[in-house]
Design a protein around this motif. Structure first.
Motif, PDB file in Angstrom:
ATOM      1  N   ASN A  45       0.769  -1.245   0.000  1.00  0.00           N
ATOM      2  CA  ASN A  45       0.000   0.000   0.000  1.00  0.00           C
ATOM      3  C   ASN A  45       0.799   1.294   0.000  1.00  0.00           C
ATOM      4  N   HIS A  46       2.129   1.239   0.149  1.00  0.00           N
ATOM      5  CA  HIS A  46       2.832   2.502   0.376  1.00  0.00           C
ATOM      6  C   HIS A  46       4.056   2.747  -0.499  1.00  0.00           C
ATOM      7  N   LEU A  47       4.753   1.738  -0.909  1.00  0.00           N
ATOM      8  CA  LEU A  47       5.947   1.951  -1.726  1.00  0.00           C
ATOM      9  C   LEU A  47       5.568   2.251  -3.171  1.00  0.00           C
ATOM     10  N   ASN A  48       6.071   3.362  -3.681  1.00  0.00           N
ATOM     11  CA  ASN A  48       5.852   3.713  -5.082  1.00  0.00           C
ATOM     12  C   ASN A  48       6.931   3.036  -5.931  1.00  0.00           C
ATOM     13  N   ILE A  49       6.759   1.739  -6.128  1.00  0.00           N
ATOM     14  CA  ILE A  49       7.702   0.956  -6.908  1.00  0.00           C
ATOM     15  C   ILE A  49       6.992  -0.316  -7.351  1.00  0.00           C
ATOM     16  N   SER A  50       7.420  -0.866  -8.467  1.00  0.00           N
ATOM     17  CA  SER A  50       6.865  -2.102  -8.981  1.00  0.00           C
ATOM     18  C   SER A  50       7.986  -2.867  -9.673  1.00  0.00           C
ATOM     19  N   PRO A  51       7.752  -4.131 -10.027  1.00  0.00           N
ATOM     20  CA  PRO A  51       8.794  -4.869 -10.747  1.00  0.00           C
ATOM     21  C   PRO A  51       9.222  -4.198 -12.049  1.00  0.00           C
ATOM     22  N   GLU A  52       8.332  -3.375 -12.617  1.00  0.00           N
ATOM     23  CA  GLU A  52       8.641  -2.698 -13.875  1.00  0.00           C
ATOM     24  C   GLU A  52       9.396  -1.393 -13.680  1.00  0.00           C
ATOM     25  N   THR A  53       9.454  -0.887 -12.455  1.00  0.00           N
ATOM     26  CA  THR A  53      10.053   0.436 -12.230  1.00  0.00           C
ATOM     27  C   THR A  53      11.261   0.378 -11.283  1.00  0.00           C
ATOM     28  N   VAL A  54      11.907  -0.776 -11.188  1.00  0.00           N
ATOM     29  CA  VAL A  54      13.015  -0.904 -10.235  1.00  0.00           C
ATOM     30  C   VAL A  54      14.222  -0.043 -10.602  1.00  0.00           C
ATOM     31  N   ASP A  55      14.276   0.437 -11.835  1.00  0.00           N
ATOM     32  CA  ASP A  55      15.385   1.301 -12.239  1.00  0.00           C
ATOM     33  C   ASP A  55      14.948   2.749 -12.446  1.00  0.00           C
ATOM     34  N   ASP A  56      13.715   3.059 -12.144  1.00  0.00           N
ATOM     35  CA  ASP A  56      13.197   4.418 -12.288  1.00  0.00           C
ATOM     36  C   ASP A  56      13.830   5.313 -11.218  1.00  0.00           C
ATOM     37  N   PRO A  57      14.484   6.409 -11.597  1.00  0.00           N
ATOM     38  CA  PRO A  57      15.120   7.274 -10.587  1.00  0.00           C
ATOM     39  C   PRO A  57      14.118   7.897  -9.617  1.00  0.00           C
ATOM     40  N   ASN A  58      12.847   7.903  -9.972  1.00  0.00           N
ATOM     41  CA  ASN A  58      11.829   8.482  -9.095  1.00  0.00           C
ATOM     42  C   ASN A  58      11.147   7.443  -8.211  1.00  0.00           C
ATOM     43  N   ARG A  59      11.615   6.203  -8.257  1.00  0.00           N
ATOM     44  CA  ARG A  59      11.001   5.157  -7.436  1.00  0.00           C
ATOM     45  C   ARG A  59      11.285   5.403  -5.960  1.00  0.00           C
ATOM     46  N   ASP A  60      10.414   4.916  -5.106  1.00  0.00           N
ATOM     47  CA  ASP A  60      10.715   4.882  -3.677  1.00  0.00           C
ATOM     48  C   ASP A  60      11.808   3.856  -3.421  1.00  0.00           C
ATOM     49  N   ARG A  61      12.550   4.059  -2.341  1.00  0.00           N
ATOM     50  CA  ARG A  61      13.624   3.143  -1.964  1.00  0.00           C
ATOM     51  C   ARG A  61      13.284   2.443  -0.659  1.00  0.00           C
ATOM     52  N   PHE A  62      13.644   1.149  -0.584  1.00  0.00           N
ATOM     53  CA  PHE A  62      13.507   0.408   0.665  1.00  0.00           C
ATOM     54  C   PHE A  62      14.790  -0.355   0.953  1.00  0.00           C
ATOM     55  N   VAL A  63      15.243  -0.277   2.208  1.00  0.00           N
ATOM     56  CA  VAL A  63      16.432  -1.001   2.657  1.00  0.00           C
ATOM     57  C   VAL A  63      16.048  -1.846   3.860  1.00  0.00           C
ATOM     58  N   LEU A  64      16.245  -3.164   3.750  1.00  0.00           N
ATOM     59  CA  LEU A  64      16.035  -4.042   4.894  1.00  0.00           C
ATOM     60  C   LEU A  64      17.326  -4.094   5.692  1.00  0.00           C
ATOM     61  N   SER A  65      17.393  -3.260   6.728  1.00  0.00           N
ATOM     62  CA  SER A  65      18.624  -3.191   7.515  1.00  0.00           C
ATOM     63  C   SER A  65      18.831  -4.470   8.316  1.00  0.00           C
ATOM     64  N   GLY A 140      17.831  12.521  -2.591  1.00  0.00           N
ATOM     65  CA  GLY A 140      16.545  12.882  -3.175  1.00  0.00           C
ATOM     66  C   GLY A 140      16.230  14.349  -2.987  1.00  0.00           C
ATOM     67  N   LYS A 141      16.523  14.877  -1.804  1.00  0.00           N
ATOM     68  CA  LYS A 141      16.303  16.302  -1.539  1.00  0.00           C
ATOM     69  C   LYS A 141      17.204  17.159  -2.428  1.00  0.00           C
ATOM     70  N   MET A 142      18.459  16.776  -2.538  1.00  0.00           N
ATOM     71  CA  MET A 142      19.425  17.548  -3.315  1.00  0.00           C
ATOM     72  C   MET A 142      19.085  17.533  -4.808  1.00  0.00           C
ATOM     73  N   ASP A 143      18.540  16.414  -5.282  1.00  0.00           N
ATOM     74  CA  ASP A 143      18.192  16.291  -6.699  1.00  0.00           C
ATOM     75  C   ASP A 143      16.790  16.792  -7.021  1.00  0.00           C
ATOM     76  N   GLY A 144      16.073  17.235  -6.007  1.00  0.00           N
ATOM     77  CA  GLY A 144      14.727  17.754  -6.236  1.00  0.00           C
ATOM     78  C   GLY A 144      13.713  16.682  -6.610  1.00  0.00           C
ATOM     79  N   ARG A 145      13.941  15.443  -6.165  1.00  0.00           N
ATOM     80  CA  ARG A 145      13.013  14.357  -6.458  1.00  0.00           C
ATOM     81  C   ARG A 145      12.075  14.143  -5.268  1.00  0.00           C
TER      82      ARG A 145
END
Length: 286
Positions: A45-65, A140-145
């Motif tokens: 419900n929350h990540l703006n990403i899909s299998p088709e957009t994994v290389d989109d520079p505007n995608r959301d990022r997730f890191v499993l720490s 993301g802030k520096m690049d204006g995304r």
């Protein structure tokens, strides 16, 4: 996805996760069970990403720490279409030959590609996820995304000093595009987190670093969904969601037991765990 759909799905994902552990002959099953609800809700419900957009520079990022919970992450990524679906025996009794084939196939993918689709970074050395997520959010802030960055940490991991350097930086730079989630199950491999390295109050600690703090029941899908929505609406500071979870959530066989931090169920334990998951799902679906 609706809350009702997620309430049902989480038991299927737990079953898949346990089968991955059986296939690999081991895994961090306790933390998988405590964190999988948050992973599922985030991706559904929350990540703006899909299998088709994994290389989109505007995608959301997730890191499993807390990278030792990869089995839960694999289960969610398979469901969302990033990885090939896993195969199970028709009656869902565990099939060791199928499990061996799944494990070998996954290892081959990792060996050939050195990266699984949809995974932003390798993790497992604890304390790295939040600092990397801070860097992603700052970029993301520096690049204006307008993408957002999320990371999930374990509470045992919070003894790492790099976490608090990241927390200080996130607050300092007012990274409101950053959301950290803490799997607060209060157990780690050597026992209670409060015995190993006291952490209360997590809420006060994060607030002191300038973060918006949300503390919720961490295995409550509705509460997770609402908190992630609030995090995205928060301006001027990053958000941390303290997920007050139960290690091994879903079956009394493993709930709130430090010994299940890393454990391979035997046949009897496996059968009982799968039956418990099925009972939970039946109670929801009628």
């Amino acid at each position: 996805a609706t809350i009702e759909e997620l309430e049902s799905l989480r038991w299927d994902l737990r079953r898949d996760c346990v089968d991955i552990i059986m296939a690999g002959a081991g895994g961090h099953i306790g933390g998988d069970m405590s964190v999988i609800d948050a992973l599922m809700t985030l991706y559904a419900n929350h990540l703006n990403i899909s299998p088709e957009t994994v290389d989109d520079p505007n995608r959301d990022r997730f890191v499993l720490s807390k990278g030792h919970a990869m089995e839960a992450y694999y289960a969610v990524l398979c469901h969302e279409g990033y990885l090939e679906p896993l195969v199970y025996a028709a009656d869902h009794d565990y099939d060791y030959e199928i499990g061996k084939a799944i494990d070998e196939a996954m290892r081959q993918i990792e060996a050939e590609n050195n990266k699984l689709k949809g995974i932003e970074m390798n993790s497992g050395s604890l304390g790295h996820g939040l600092p990397v997520a801070v860097g992603m959010a700052l970029a993301g802030k520096m690049d204006g995304r307008d993408y957002r960055v999320y990371t999930i940490m374990g509470d045992g991991e919070l003894a790492e000093g790099s976490v608090w350097e990241g927390a200080m930086s996130g607050g300092n730079y007012q990274l409101d595009n950053l959301c950290a989630l803490v799997d607060r199950n209060r157990l780690q491999i050597s026992g209670s987190t409060e015995d190993v390295m006291k952490q209360d109050s997590q809420e006060e600690r994060w607030a002191a670093f300038g973060w918006n703090v949300l503390s919720i029941p961490g295995n409550d899908v509705r509460a997770i969904d609402a908190a992630l929505t609030l995090a995205a609406e928060t301006c001027g500071k990053p958000t941390v969601i303290i997920l007050n979870t139960v290690k091994g959530y879903g079956s009394p066989v493993m709930e709130d037991k430090a010994a299940w931090h890393h454990h391979l169920p035997n046949d009897e334990e496996y059968a009982q765990i799968i039956a418990d998951f099925a009972a939970h799902k039946e109670a929801i679906n009628g």
